[in-house]
Design a protein around this motif. Structure first.
Motif, PDB file in Angstrom:
ATOM      1  N   PRO A   1      16.408   0.771 -52.056  1.00  0.00           N
ATOM      2  CA  PRO A   1      16.381   1.712 -50.931  1.00  0.00           C
ATOM      3  C   PRO A   1      17.043   1.152 -49.666  1.00  0.00           C
ATOM      4  O   PRO A   1      17.648   1.888 -48.896  1.00  0.00           O
ATOM      5  CB  PRO A   1      14.885   1.966 -50.701  1.00  0.00           C
ATOM      6  CG  PRO A   1      14.274   1.727 -52.039  1.00  0.00           C
ATOM      7  CD  PRO A   1      15.074   0.583 -52.629  1.00  0.00           C
ATOM      8  N   ARG A   2      16.959  -0.148 -49.486  1.00  0.00           N
ATOM      9  CA  ARG A   2      17.562  -0.763 -48.312  1.00  0.00           C
ATOM     10  C   ARG A   2      19.056  -1.004 -48.488  1.00  0.00           C
ATOM     11  O   ARG A   2      19.823  -0.995 -47.531  1.00  0.00           O
ATOM     12  CB  ARG A   2      16.860  -2.095 -48.033  1.00  0.00           C
ATOM     13  CG  ARG A   2      17.051  -2.496 -46.618  1.00  0.00           C
ATOM     14  CD  ARG A   2      15.953  -3.422 -46.156  1.00  0.00           C
ATOM     15  NE  ARG A   2      16.561  -4.244 -45.138  1.00  0.00           N
ATOM     16  CZ  ARG A   2      16.573  -5.544 -45.142  1.00  0.00           C
ATOM     17  NH1 ARG A   2      15.966  -6.203 -46.076  1.00  0.00           N
ATOM     18  NH2 ARG A   2      17.169  -6.195 -44.190  1.00  0.00           N
ATOM     19  N   MET A   3      19.492  -1.225 -49.730  1.00  0.00           N
ATOM     20  CA  MET A   3      20.898  -1.542 -49.985  1.00  0.00           C
ATOM     21  C   MET A   3      21.766  -0.317 -50.248  1.00  0.00           C
ATOM     22  O   MET A   3      22.967  -0.360 -50.047  1.00  0.00           O
ATOM     23  CB  MET A   3      21.012  -2.504 -51.175  1.00  0.00           C
ATOM     24  CG  MET A   3      20.433  -3.870 -50.899  1.00  0.00           C
ATOM     25  SD  MET A   3      20.910  -4.577 -49.303  1.00  0.00           S
ATOM     26  CE  MET A   3      22.669  -4.452 -49.351  1.00  0.00           C
ATOM     27  N   ALA A   4      21.200   0.783 -50.718  1.00  0.00           N
ATOM     28  CA  ALA A   4      21.996   1.970 -51.043  1.00  0.00           C
ATOM     29  C   ALA A   4      22.877   2.428 -49.887  1.00  0.00           C
ATOM     30  O   ALA A   4      24.047   2.773 -50.113  1.00  0.00           O
ATOM     31  CB  ALA A   4      21.098   3.104 -51.521  1.00  0.00           C
ATOM     32  N   PRO A   5      22.403   2.420 -48.633  1.00  0.00           N
ATOM     33  CA  PRO A   5      23.272   2.847 -47.551  1.00  0.00           C
ATOM     34  C   PRO A   5      24.476   1.926 -47.314  1.00  0.00           C
ATOM     35  O   PRO A   5      25.429   2.315 -46.639  1.00  0.00           O
ATOM     36  CB  PRO A   5      22.355   2.835 -46.317  1.00  0.00           C
ATOM     37  CG  PRO A   5      20.984   2.972 -46.869  1.00  0.00           C
ATOM     38  CD  PRO A   5      21.017   2.242 -48.181  1.00  0.00           C
ATOM     39  N   CYS A   6      24.451   0.723 -47.881  1.00  0.00           N
ATOM     40  CA  CYS A   6      25.595  -0.183 -47.735  1.00  0.00           C
ATOM     41  C   CYS A   6      26.755   0.194 -48.651  1.00  0.00           C
ATOM     42  O   CYS A   6      27.886  -0.203 -48.405  1.00  0.00           O
ATOM     43  CB  CYS A   6      25.180  -1.624 -48.019  1.00  0.00           C
ATOM     44  SG  CYS A   6      24.378  -2.424 -46.614  1.00  0.00           S
ATOM     45  N   MET A   7      26.483   0.919 -49.703  1.00  0.00           N
ATOM     46  CA  MET A   7      27.551   1.338 -50.603  1.00  0.00           C
ATOM     47  C   MET A   7      28.269   2.510 -49.949  1.00  0.00           C
ATOM     48  O   MET A   7      27.665   3.551 -49.722  1.00  0.00           O
ATOM     49  CB  MET A   7      26.959   1.751 -51.959  1.00  0.00           C
ATOM     50  CG  MET A   7      27.981   2.107 -52.976  1.00  0.00           C
ATOM     51  SD  MET A   7      28.991   0.686 -53.387  1.00  0.00           S
ATOM     52  CE  MET A   7      30.373   1.508 -54.123  1.00  0.00           C
ATOM     53  N   PRO A   8      29.546   2.340 -49.612  1.00  0.00           N
ATOM     54  CA  PRO A   8      30.264   3.410 -48.906  1.00  0.00           C
ATOM     55  C   PRO A   8      30.197   4.737 -49.654  1.00  0.00           C
ATOM     56  O   PRO A   8      30.510   4.822 -50.842  1.00  0.00           O
ATOM     57  CB  PRO A   8      31.698   2.884 -48.856  1.00  0.00           C
ATOM     58  CG  PRO A   8      31.557   1.405 -48.915  1.00  0.00           C
ATOM     59  CD  PRO A   8      30.385   1.166 -49.828  1.00  0.00           C
ATOM     60  N   GLY A   9      29.737   5.763 -48.956  1.00  0.00           N
ATOM     61  CA  GLY A   9      29.665   7.099 -49.515  1.00  0.00           C
ATOM     62  C   GLY A   9      28.426   7.378 -50.344  1.00  0.00           C
ATOM     63  O   GLY A   9      28.257   8.478 -50.850  1.00  0.00           O
ATOM     64  N   ALA A  10      27.531   6.388 -50.483  1.00  0.00           N
ATOM     65  CA  ALA A  10      26.355   6.564 -51.340  1.00  0.00           C
ATOM     66  C   ALA A  10      25.165   7.093 -50.556  1.00  0.00           C
ATOM     67  O   ALA A  10      24.993   6.791 -49.378  1.00  0.00           O
ATOM     68  CB  ALA A  10      25.985   5.240 -52.000  1.00  0.00           C
ATOM     69  N   GLU A  11      24.365   7.878 -51.252  1.00  0.00           N
ATOM     70  CA  GLU A  11      23.119   8.371 -50.679  1.00  0.00           C
ATOM     71  C   GLU A  11      22.048   8.332 -51.762  1.00  0.00           C
ATOM     72  O   GLU A  11      22.218   8.914 -52.837  1.00  0.00           O
ATOM     73  CB  GLU A  11      23.295   9.799 -50.173  1.00  0.00           C
ATOM     74  CG  GLU A  11      22.068  10.353 -49.512  1.00  0.00           C
ATOM     75  CD  GLU A  11      22.261  11.760 -48.981  1.00  0.00           C
ATOM     76  OE1 GLU A  11      21.258  12.347 -48.533  1.00  0.00           O
ATOM     77  OE2 GLU A  11      23.386  12.280 -49.030  1.00  0.00           O
TER      78      GLU A  11
END
Length: 191
Positions: free
Chosen positions: A24-34
């Motif tokens: 949950p903390r790392m997903a926003p680091c993947m460009p374009g990911a939600e």
């Protein structure tokens, strides 16, 4: 298609491993990911939007952690997605491995086996590899900032990776590789 990337983080392997496993903390680091849903400790649902030149691709799908080796700091995840506005699909099996780097930080090595269909399949391997490298670089930069904001909650999805500039850069690199091969084939007989 097999793609390999790596990056370094100026933190110890234990610290990086713990952060990478916090989906949950790392997903926003993947460009374009939600991240849309945390099903359990090994299953997630989400969506990803990527722009390749004039084409914007959105996929909705699932991610499953197939293997996790805390001692060896190695994880294998599989992801499957379907285009939200098309008939294309994407499947990936991604293996990540962390090790101490010679500079005192952590080297993160990523190997991905991709299977693509639909609009994205028309792009060449070189362009997809270039986009993958850019996505990995953006992810690495975000990861470094996450260490500075250890107590903050994930804010929002990362913006989609970028449009015309990214597509043009990948096209120019592919074009350069093509002309390099042509030039070498012309010169080689005269050596």
């Amino acid at each position: 298609m097999r793609i390999e990337n790596s990056f370094e983080v100026p933190r110890g392997p234990e610290e990086v491993w713990a952060l990478l496993l916090d989906v949950p903390r790392m997903a926003p680091c993947m460009p374009g990911a939600e991240l849309l849903e945390v099903v359990d400790d090994q299953n997630w649902r989400g969506k990803v939007t990527v722009r390749m030149g004039p084409v914007s691709l959105s996929y909705a799908g699932t991610v499953v952690m197939e293997e996790r080796d805390d001692v060896g700091r190695r994880a294998v995840i599989s992801a499957t997605g379907t285009e939200t506005r098309g008939k294309g699909t994407a499947q990936a099996r991604v293996t990540s491995h962390l090790e101490q780097s010679e500079h005192g930080g952590t080297r993160v090595a990523i190997e991905a086996d991709l299977t693509l269909s639909g609009a994205v399949a028309q792009f060449g391997r070189g362009m997809i590899a270039d986009v993958s490298r850019r996505l990995t670089d953006e992810f690495a930069r975000c990861l470094e900032t996450r260490f500075g904001a250890a107590s903050e909650e994930p804010s929002r999805a990362a913006p989609p990776v970028g449009g015309l500039r990214l597509g043009l850069w990948a096209f120019l690199r592919a074009w350069g590789r093509f002309f390099g091969r042509v030039w070498r084939s012309i010169i080689r007989p005269f050596r």
